[in-house]
Scaffold this active site. Structure first.
Site, PDB file in Angstrom:
ATOM      1  N   ASN A 136       0.834  -1.206   0.000  1.00 35.91           N
ATOM      2  CA  ASN A 136       0.000   0.000   0.000  1.00 35.91           C
ATOM      3  C   ASN A 136       0.868   1.254   0.000  1.00 35.91           C
ATOM      4  O   ASN A 136       1.935   1.288   0.608  1.00 35.91           O
ATOM      5  CB  ASN A 136      -0.941  -0.007   1.205  1.00 35.91           C
ATOM      6  CG  ASN A 136      -1.871  -1.207   1.181  1.00 35.91           C
ATOM      7  OD1 ASN A 136      -2.060  -1.802   0.122  1.00 35.91           O
ATOM      8  ND2 ASN A 136      -2.427  -1.573   2.316  1.00 35.91           N
ATOM      9  N   ASP A 186      -0.458   4.313   0.853  1.00 32.01           N
ATOM     10  CA  ASP A 186      -1.244   5.340   1.555  1.00 32.01           C
ATOM     11  C   ASP A 186      -0.681   5.742   2.912  1.00 32.01           C
ATOM     12  O   ASP A 186      -1.197   6.673   3.546  1.00 32.01           O
ATOM     13  CB  ASP A 186      -2.701   4.870   1.708  1.00 32.01           C
ATOM     14  CG  ASP A 186      -2.794   3.464   2.292  1.00 32.01           C
ATOM     15  OD1 ASP A 186      -1.989   3.127   3.192  1.00 32.01           O
ATOM     16  OD2 ASP A 186      -3.663   2.697   1.849  1.00 32.01           O
ATOM     17  N   HIS A 193       5.940  -0.555  -2.554  1.00 37.30           N
ATOM     18  CA  HIS A 193       5.507   0.160  -3.766  1.00 37.30           C
ATOM     19  C   HIS A 193       5.554   1.680  -3.615  1.00 37.30           C
ATOM     20  O   HIS A 193       4.877   2.396  -4.340  1.00 37.30           O
ATOM     21  CB  HIS A 193       4.101  -0.307  -4.179  1.00 37.30           C
ATOM     22  CG  HIS A 193       4.070  -1.733  -4.663  1.00 37.30           C
ATOM     23  ND1 HIS A 193       2.904  -2.440  -4.894  1.00 37.30           N
ATOM     24  CD2 HIS A 193       5.078  -2.581  -4.971  1.00 37.30           C
ATOM     25  CE1 HIS A 193       3.213  -3.658  -5.314  1.00 37.30           C
ATOM     26  NE2 HIS A 193       4.519  -3.770  -5.360  1.00 37.30           N
TER      27      HIS A 193
HETATM   28  P1  OAD Z   1      -5.880  -6.186  -4.922  1.00 36.23           P
HETATM   29  O1  OAD Z   1      -6.947  -5.194  -5.209  1.00 36.23           O
HETATM   30  O2  OAD Z   1      -5.322  -6.981  -6.031  1.00 36.23           O
HETATM   31  O3  OAD Z   1      -6.417  -7.208  -3.829  1.00 36.23           O
HETATM   32  C1  OAD Z   1      -7.121  -6.789  -2.703  1.00 36.23           C
HETATM   33  C2  OAD Z   1      -7.479  -8.006  -1.894  1.00 36.23           C
HETATM   34  O4  OAD Z   1      -8.062  -7.562  -0.682  1.00 36.23           O
HETATM   35  C3  OAD Z   1      -8.486  -8.944  -2.565  1.00 36.23           C
HETATM   36  O5  OAD Z   1      -7.985 -10.267  -2.528  1.00 36.23           O
HETATM   37  C4  OAD Z   1      -9.742  -8.801  -1.718  1.00 36.23           C
HETATM   38  O6  OAD Z   1     -10.461 -10.026  -1.598  1.00 36.23           O
HETATM   39  C5  OAD Z   1      -9.164  -8.404  -0.378  1.00 36.23           C
HETATM   40  N1  OAD Z   1     -10.047  -7.598   0.493  1.00 36.23           N
HETATM   41  C6  OAD Z   1     -11.013  -6.710   0.133  1.00 36.23           C
HETATM   42  N2  OAD Z   1     -11.573  -6.154   1.217  1.00 36.23           N
HETATM   43  C7  OAD Z   1     -10.937  -6.679   2.306  1.00 36.23           C
HETATM   44  C8  OAD Z   1     -11.050  -6.492   3.723  1.00 36.23           C
HETATM   45  N3  OAD Z   1     -11.917  -5.646   4.235  1.00 36.23           N
HETATM   46  N4  OAD Z   1     -10.235  -7.219   4.517  1.00 36.23           N
HETATM   47  C9  OAD Z   1      -9.332  -8.097   3.991  1.00 36.23           C
HETATM   48  N5  OAD Z   1      -9.185  -8.311   2.677  1.00 36.23           N
HETATM   49  C10 OAD Z   1      -9.961  -7.614   1.842  1.00 36.23           C
HETATM   50  O7  OAD Z   1      -4.727  -5.394  -4.129  1.00 36.23           O
HETATM   51  P2  OAD Z   1      -3.213  -5.803  -3.900  1.00 36.23           P
HETATM   52  O8  OAD Z   1      -3.050  -7.266  -3.750  1.00 36.23           O
HETATM   53  O9  OAD Z   1      -2.699  -4.912  -2.832  1.00 36.23           O
HETATM   54  O10 OAD Z   1       0.474  -2.141  -7.615  1.00 36.23           O
HETATM   55  O11 OAD Z   1      -2.588  -5.347  -5.281  1.00 36.23           O
HETATM   56  C11 OAD Z   1      -1.215  -5.467  -5.452  1.00 36.23           C
HETATM   57  C12 OAD Z   1      -0.700  -4.401  -6.360  1.00 36.23           C
HETATM   58  O12 OAD Z   1      -1.424  -4.396  -7.606  1.00 36.23           O
HETATM   59  C13 OAD Z   1      -0.885  -2.994  -5.848  1.00 36.23           C
HETATM   60  O13 OAD Z   1       0.117  -2.592  -4.967  1.00 36.23           O
HETATM   61  C14 OAD Z   1      -0.864  -2.160  -7.107  1.00 36.23           C
HETATM   62  C15 OAD Z   1      -1.781  -3.033  -7.926  1.00 36.23           C
HETATM   63  O14 OAD Z   1      -1.740  -2.902  -9.273  1.00 36.23           O
HETATM   64  C16 OAD Z   1       0.860  -1.200  -8.482  1.00 36.23           C
HETATM   65  O15 OAD Z   1       0.128  -0.285  -8.844  1.00 36.23           O
HETATM   66  C17 OAD Z   1       2.269  -1.363  -8.974  1.00 36.23           C
END
Ligand code: OAD
Length: 238
Positions: free
Chosen positions: A100, A102, A117
């Protein structure tokens, strides 16, 4: 399942957490891949999050980052972030590795935060490389004092992680007894591979995510819950 996690944590000294966008979702920050609301359901990553996209259309890329930066002023850490920060008093070491950008883990008071990131509140000069932390609205196509274009201080697809960040993440992963994977879809490398390192190093892997992910198969425990709720339940049991 909560009791099982509490049991595992009772004998833990070092806890490492790998967090993704789902960790910030309950603070009101949108995730990337959730079905209805995810950023990548509205935009293509190659139009917003690559150096090529920025070179092609910096104003378009900055528009989106300005909106995300403005939103940071409105969001705050939730109970889940606060619990992880409070665990620093309970365990010998709590390291947070996050995808994240943020800064919410920092704001909640976590001391060891490895930001793989980069950060939304940092801007960097594409010419001289100077970085500065600011949330000020810098306009549609901001420039550095040296005259060159400024860019958001985040990592885009195809770019290297910040120097030393992945080494620090690997160290914290190898050192821990318990490795939490919270709110990440587990599809972006190299962050996604950390759970395998943790497992190989003998740590117990606990995943908190309402949905299964590629990491679920190697997790000792998968809590199919929102992270705020899951962390509160675990914390209450400790
Ligand atoms: P994703 O949006 O790919 O995944 C978010 C995950 O959080 C999903 O598996 C959801 O099921 C889960 N989720 C949603 N709400 C939740 C909650 N309240 N509690 C727990 N889990 C929850 O986000 P990331 O895996 O962080 O990179 O994405 C990885 C990277 O892809 C980011 O850093 C960004 C993106 O493209 C870049 O921009 C380079």
């Amino acid at each position: 399942m909560i009791e099982r996690v509490v049991d595992i944590l009772r004998s833990a000294r070092i806890v490492t957490v790998s967090s993704g966008a789902g960790m910030s979702a309950e603070s009101g920050v949108e995730t990337f891949r959730d079905a209805q609301t995810g950023v990548w359901t509205k935009f293509r990553p190659e139009d917003l999050a690559t150096p090529e996209a920025f070179a092609r259309d910096p104003r378009f890329v900055w528009d989106w980052y300005r909106a995300r930066r403005a939103k940071l002023g409105e969001v705050r850490p939730h109970r889940g972030h606060e619990i992880l920060a409070a665990w620093q008093q309970r365990f010998e070491r709590v390291a947070i590795i996050t995808q994240n950008v943020d800064g919410l883990h920092h704001r909640a008071g976590s001391g060891e935060v490895i930001e793989l990131h980069g950060r939304l509140d940092v801007v960097r000069c594409t010419g001289c490389g100077h970085e500065r932390q600011t949330l000020e609205d810098l306009g549609p196509d901001p420039r550095c004092d040296c005259g060159q274009r400024l860019r958001p201080g985040v990592v885009w697809f195809g770019e290297m992680l910040p120097p030393d960040a992945f080494e620090a993440a690997q160290e914290a992963t190898e050192a821990c007894d318990v490795f939490f994977v919270i709110g990440t879809s587990g599809v972006v490398q190299p962050a996604a591979s950390l759970a395998d390192f943790a497992r190989a190093g003998g740590a117990r892997v606990i995943e908190i995510n309402p949905d299964p992910t590629p990491i679920t198969a190697i997790a000792d425990v998968h809590l199919p819950m929102r992270c705020g709720e899951a962390l509160a339940a675990i914390d209450q049991g400790l």
